[in-house]
Design a protein around this motif. Structure first.
Motif, PDB file in Angstrom:
ATOM      1  N   GLY A 142      -5.268  43.874 -28.299  1.00 61.58           N
ATOM      2  CA  GLY A 142      -6.005  44.197 -27.076  1.00 61.58           C
ATOM      3  C   GLY A 142      -5.209  45.054 -26.106  1.00 61.58           C
ATOM      4  N   GLY A 143      -3.919  44.727 -25.926  1.00 60.68           N
ATOM      5  CA  GLY A 143      -3.085  45.466 -24.969  1.00 60.68           C
ATOM      6  C   GLY A 143      -2.979  46.935 -25.350  1.00 60.68           C
ATOM      7  N   ARG A 144      -2.815  47.200 -26.678  1.00 61.81           N
ATOM      8  CA  ARG A 144      -2.710  48.587 -27.157  1.00 61.81           C
ATOM      9  C   ARG A 144      -4.021  49.330 -26.914  1.00 61.81           C
ATOM     10  NH1 ARG A 144      -0.990  50.748 -31.886  1.00 61.81           N
ATOM     11  NH2 ARG A 144      -2.411  52.481 -31.515  1.00 61.81           N
ATOM     12  N   ILE A 145      -5.136  48.623 -27.131  1.00 61.68           N
ATOM     13  CA  ILE A 145      -6.437  49.281 -26.934  1.00 61.68           C
ATOM     14  C   ILE A 145      -6.552  49.746 -25.478  1.00 61.68           C
ATOM     15  CG2 ILE A 145      -8.949  48.903 -26.896  1.00 61.68           C
ATOM     16  CD1 ILE A 145      -8.634  47.053 -29.279  1.00 61.68           C
ATOM     17  N   VAL A 146      -6.188  48.864 -24.556  1.00 60.80           N
ATOM     18  CA  VAL A 146      -6.262  49.229 -23.125  1.00 60.80           C
ATOM     19  C   VAL A 146      -5.350  50.421 -22.843  1.00 60.80           C
ATOM     20  CG1 VAL A 146      -5.680  48.446 -20.803  1.00 60.80           C
ATOM     21  CG2 VAL A 146      -6.992  46.953 -22.310  1.00 60.80           C
ATOM     22  N   LYS A 167     -11.798  48.853 -16.737  1.00 58.18           N
ATOM     23  CA  LYS A 167     -12.915  47.904 -16.829  1.00 58.18           C
ATOM     24  C   LYS A 167     -12.695  46.907 -17.973  1.00 58.18           C
ATOM     25  CE  LYS A 167     -17.291  49.392 -16.473  1.00 58.18           C
ATOM     26  NZ  LYS A 167     -18.626  49.894 -16.860  1.00 58.18           N
ATOM     27  N   TRP A 168     -12.270  47.412 -19.130  1.00 62.13           N
ATOM     28  CA  TRP A 168     -12.062  46.520 -20.278  1.00 62.13           C
ATOM     29  C   TRP A 168     -10.984  45.481 -19.954  1.00 62.13           C
ATOM     30  CZ3 TRP A 168     -12.721  48.484 -25.959  1.00 62.13           C
ATOM     31  CH2 TRP A 168     -13.932  49.159 -26.079  1.00 62.13           C
ATOM     32  N   GLU A 169      -9.923  45.942 -19.302  1.00 60.26           N
ATOM     33  CA  GLU A 169      -8.825  45.035 -18.949  1.00 60.26           C
ATOM     34  C   GLU A 169      -9.332  43.942 -18.008  1.00 60.26           C
ATOM     35  OE1 GLU A 169      -4.240  45.978 -17.949  1.00 60.26           O
ATOM     36  OE2 GLU A 169      -5.683  46.950 -16.635  1.00 60.26           O
ATOM     37  N   ALA A 170     -10.177  44.335 -17.052  1.00 57.08           N
ATOM     38  CA  ALA A 170     -10.690  43.363 -16.071  1.00 57.08           C
ATOM     39  C   ALA A 170     -11.539  42.294 -16.758  1.00 57.08           C
ATOM     40  CB  ALA A 170     -11.516  44.091 -15.007  1.00 57.08           C
ATOM     41  N   VAL A 171     -12.383  42.707 -17.693  1.00 58.28           N
ATOM     42  CA  VAL A 171     -13.241  41.724 -18.385  1.00 58.28           C
ATOM     43  C   VAL A 171     -12.382  40.754 -19.187  1.00 58.28           C
ATOM     44  CG1 VAL A 171     -15.055  41.399 -20.109  1.00 58.28           C
ATOM     45  CG2 VAL A 171     -15.203  43.298 -18.511  1.00 58.28           C
ATOM     46  N   ILE A 211     -16.310  47.396 -31.528  1.00 66.47           N
ATOM     47  CA  ILE A 211     -14.907  47.378 -31.066  1.00 66.47           C
ATOM     48  C   ILE A 211     -14.859  46.702 -29.684  1.00 66.47           C
ATOM     49  CG2 ILE A 211     -13.010  48.839 -30.242  1.00 66.47           C
ATOM     50  CD1 ILE A 211     -13.820  50.859 -32.477  1.00 66.47           C
ATOM     51  N   ALA A 212     -15.808  47.060 -28.814  1.00 65.71           N
ATOM     52  CA  ALA A 212     -15.838  46.470 -27.466  1.00 65.71           C
ATOM     53  C   ALA A 212     -16.047  44.958 -27.544  1.00 65.71           C
ATOM     54  CB  ALA A 212     -16.949  47.115 -26.640  1.00 65.71           C
ATOM     55  N   MET A 213     -16.934  44.521 -28.442  1.00 63.57           N
ATOM     56  CA  MET A 213     -17.200  43.076 -28.567  1.00 63.57           C
ATOM     57  C   MET A 213     -15.970  42.348 -29.101  1.00 63.57           C
ATOM     58  SD  MET A 213     -21.121  43.092 -29.981  1.00 63.57           S
ATOM     59  CE  MET A 213     -21.308  41.299 -30.066  1.00 63.57           C
ATOM     60  N   ALA A 312     -12.968  57.498 -31.867  1.00 68.28           N
ATOM     61  CA  ALA A 312     -12.120  58.697 -31.977  1.00 68.28           C
ATOM     62  C   ALA A 312     -10.840  58.526 -31.168  1.00 68.28           C
ATOM     63  CB  ALA A 312     -12.884  59.928 -31.511  1.00 68.28           C
ATOM     64  N   ILE A 313     -10.948  57.897 -30.002  1.00 71.79           N
ATOM     65  CA  ILE A 313      -9.755  57.693 -29.165  1.00 71.79           C
ATOM     66  C   ILE A 313      -8.743  56.813 -29.907  1.00 71.79           C
ATOM     67  CG2 ILE A 313      -8.938  56.533 -27.054  1.00 71.79           C
ATOM     68  CD1 ILE A 313     -11.528  57.609 -25.706  1.00 71.79           C
ATOM     69  N   LEU A 314      -9.245  55.766 -30.573  1.00 67.89           N
ATOM     70  CA  LEU A 314      -8.314  54.872 -31.282  1.00 67.89           C
ATOM     71  C   LEU A 314      -7.752  55.556 -32.528  1.00 67.89           C
ATOM     72  CD1 LEU A 314     -10.025  51.374 -30.898  1.00 67.89           C
ATOM     73  CD2 LEU A 314      -8.256  52.428 -29.489  1.00 67.89           C
ATOM     74  N   ARG A 315      -8.564  56.408 -33.173  1.00 65.04           N
ATOM     75  CA  ARG A 315      -8.087  57.102 -34.378  1.00 65.04           C
ATOM     76  C   ARG A 315      -7.069  58.187 -34.046  1.00 65.04           C
ATOM     77  NH1 ARG A 315     -13.243  57.894 -36.345  1.00 65.04           N
ATOM     78  NH2 ARG A 315     -12.972  60.123 -35.937  1.00 65.04           N
TER      79      ARG A 315
END
Ligand SMILES: Cc1cc2nc3c(=O)[nH]c(=O)nc-3n(C[C@H](O)[C@H](O)[C@H](O)COP(=O)(O)O)c2cc1C
Ligand code: SF4
Length: 512
Positions: A142-146, A167-171, A211-213, A312-315
């Motif tokens: 999760g930390g890397r995704i943020v 936003k993702w970090e806050a949730v 991915i978001a879920m 695409a951002i993660l790839r």
């Protein structure tokens, strides 16, 4: 409740008071509650085979009112309605006969500088051949995704532009259980990009959502889809089946919620109200949905296009994706370019592009002398042709009293008067206001009336009073609809002062 009412409308007929009571009794809720909901939405009391003619600004400019009159003449008992933007502005003037769009849908798009964002995948296998599901299958922590999201600069493509990583970090910081909602309500006039993505790349949209879920630990997800997108509905459902068969939904459920013709339900808190079975009236923020969302639980809400960029951002890595932008802006987006251009459609282009580049290099050039341009949806402002070389970024456009909004670029020919465009825009706000705040309920209709009278050479309100009304709209409306409505008016005062000379001298001129 909306789901039940939608099903009754499709299977039995338009919701009459008797049907409304039957639904209330079946669901064991107060009959008044259901009546409230039925009366709020435009389509629940309309038969499914009705003809809906779009009279939004781009269609109006392409003589939609003539199409409406012709359809009404040959109606033959089937109701014919003029409706707000149908989300097919690239086909203007457009209508829907039941679920069928006329003229036939074509997708005009490009390969894009990077990710071929709007290139069609027919099946999951097609999608996987192009690297589909790679990001989901090798999801970092999760930390890397943020970190990657923050490095990419991705910021809400639903229009508000809030940084996605933040936003993702806050949730994720809130206690579970958490929900995820995909905002597919796309009602902003001139904005058709989410429809393109859902019709052409449903697997990509769903990979972003999965991915978001997974990131948010949300086992239940919802897609809130506007009713006027039947092809997108079919494509998403088929793609969900394929993903289910491929095991990508393991432990997760995704439900489709179909709207009923209320633009305001695209506002995230109105959408939550609608999903909970009430009228779609925005809530006061804070608390934000990331804290108190669906059924009071932390809820991650993202726009379709925002999520479509996440794989695409993660790839590629956030930094590499950011580098696709131009003139100091980060990343790419899908621009809807419609109106007086030769190739109206959706084009992937770098953030930081100018209107001239979008019109000439992507949309085949203008068909007429350009009169006015709306850069990003109804509340994003109205610009004169002098702004053609301005990069469409938040900072640059602020100088012009405008914003990039949802990147729904609408090009209007010189023959279409800015007064007409403005009157149509204020009519749209008045029709779609949820009526909760007095300045929004009364102010937008008042502005529409003022502009229509001004077109006839009549003055119904002096300039000073108009400005007071606009100040009140901005200061006291609780959501972006009322807060955004003054922008196009103020722009028009600034760029076409001669049209407003009959109203007298400007006085306060505060606000945006
Ligand atoms: C009046 C109004 C209408 C909106 N309509 C939409 C919409 O149709 N689709 C959308 O994604 N966001 C819409 N938004 C923005 C949402 O409230 C919210 O910011 C967005 O869904 C968050 O996702 P994002 O951060 O990925 O953009 C609207 C906002 C307002 C004020
Ligand atoms: S600003 Fe308008 S649309 Fe938004 S909550 Fe108030 S009345 Fe409703």
């Amino acid at each position: 409740m909306l789901d039940n009412l939608g099903r009754v409308r499709r299977d039995v007929g338009p919701i009459t008071p008797e049907l409304s009571d039957a639904v209330a009794d079946h669901m064991n809720v107060r009959r008044g509650e259901v009546h409230e909901v039925v009366s709020f939405y435009s389509f629940l009391q309309v038969p499914v085979d009705a003809v809906r003619v779009c009279i939004g600004p781009v269609c109006d400019c392409m003589r939609a009112k003539d199409v409406l009159a012709k359809e009404q003449e040959r109606a033959n008992g089937v109701p014919v309605l003029g409706v707000e933007c149908l989300g097919h502005c690239d086909l203007a003037p457009v209508l829907m006969r039941g679920d069928r769009v006329e003229p036939e849908v074509v997708h005009r798009t490009n390969d894009g500088p990077s990710t071929g964002l709007a290139k069609r995948d027919d099946t999951l296998a097609d999608y996987e051949r192009r690297g589909g599901l790679e990001a989901l299958r090798s999801l970092p922590a999760g930390g890397r995704i943020v970190e990657e999201l923050k490095a990419s600069g991705l910021a809400g493509y639903g229009g508000a532009g809030f940084p996605t990583g933040v936003k993702w970090e806050a949730v994720a910081k809130e206690d579970g259980p958490r929900f995820m909602v995909l905002n597919a309500d796309e009602g902003e006039p001139g904005t058709i990009k989410d429809r393109y993505l859902m019709e052409l790349r449903p697997h990509l949209v769903l990979e972003g959502m999965l991915i978001a879920m997974r990131f948010a630990g949300a086992t239940e997800g919802f897609i809130y889809l506007r009713e006027e997108y039947p092809a997108a509905r079919e494509r998403l459902l088929r793609a969900l089946d394929e993903l289910g068969e491929a095991g990508a939904l393991e432990g997760l459920s995704i439900q489709l919620v179909v709207g009923a013709g209320a633009y305001i339900c695209g506002e995230e808190t109105a959408m939550l109200e609608s999903m909970e079975g009430r009228r779609g009236m925005p809530r006061l923020k804070p608390p934000f949905p990331s804290q108190v969302g669906y059924l009071g639980r932390p809820t991650l809400i993202n726009n379709v296009e925002t999520l479509a960029h996440v794989p695409a951002i993660l790839r590629l890595g956030g930094g590499a994706w950011a580098a696709l932008g131009t003139r100091g802006s980060k990343g790419v987006r899908l621009w809807s370019v419609t109106g007086a251009v030769n190739e109206p459609g959706c084009y992937e282009a770098p953030n930081g592009s100018t209107l001239r580049e979008l019109i000439d290099e992507y949309a085949g050039g203008a068909t007429d002398e350009i009169g006015a341009i709306v850069p990003g949806g109804a509340a994003s402002g109205i610009l004169p042709p002098d702004a053609l070389d301005v990069p469409l970024t938040r900072d640059e456009l602020r100088e012009w009293g405008a914003g990039p909004g949802s990147a729904g670029v609408q090009v209007f020919p010189e023959r279409y008067s800015p007064l007409r465009l403005l009157a149509e825009t204020m009519r749209f706000f008045a029709e779609e206001s949820c009526q909760k705040c007095t300045p929004c309920r009364i102010g937008n209709r008042g502005m529409q009336h003022l502009l229509e009278e001004l077109e006839q050479g009549n003055v119904v309100m002096p300039r000073g009073q108009v400005e007071e009304w606009l100040d009140a709209l901005l200061a006291t409306s609780i959501c972006g609809l009322g807060q955004g409505a003054p922008f196009p008016m103020r722009n028009a005062f600034r760029y076409w002062p001669e049209l407003f000379a009959p109203l007298g001298e400007a006085t306060t001129m505060s606000g945006p």
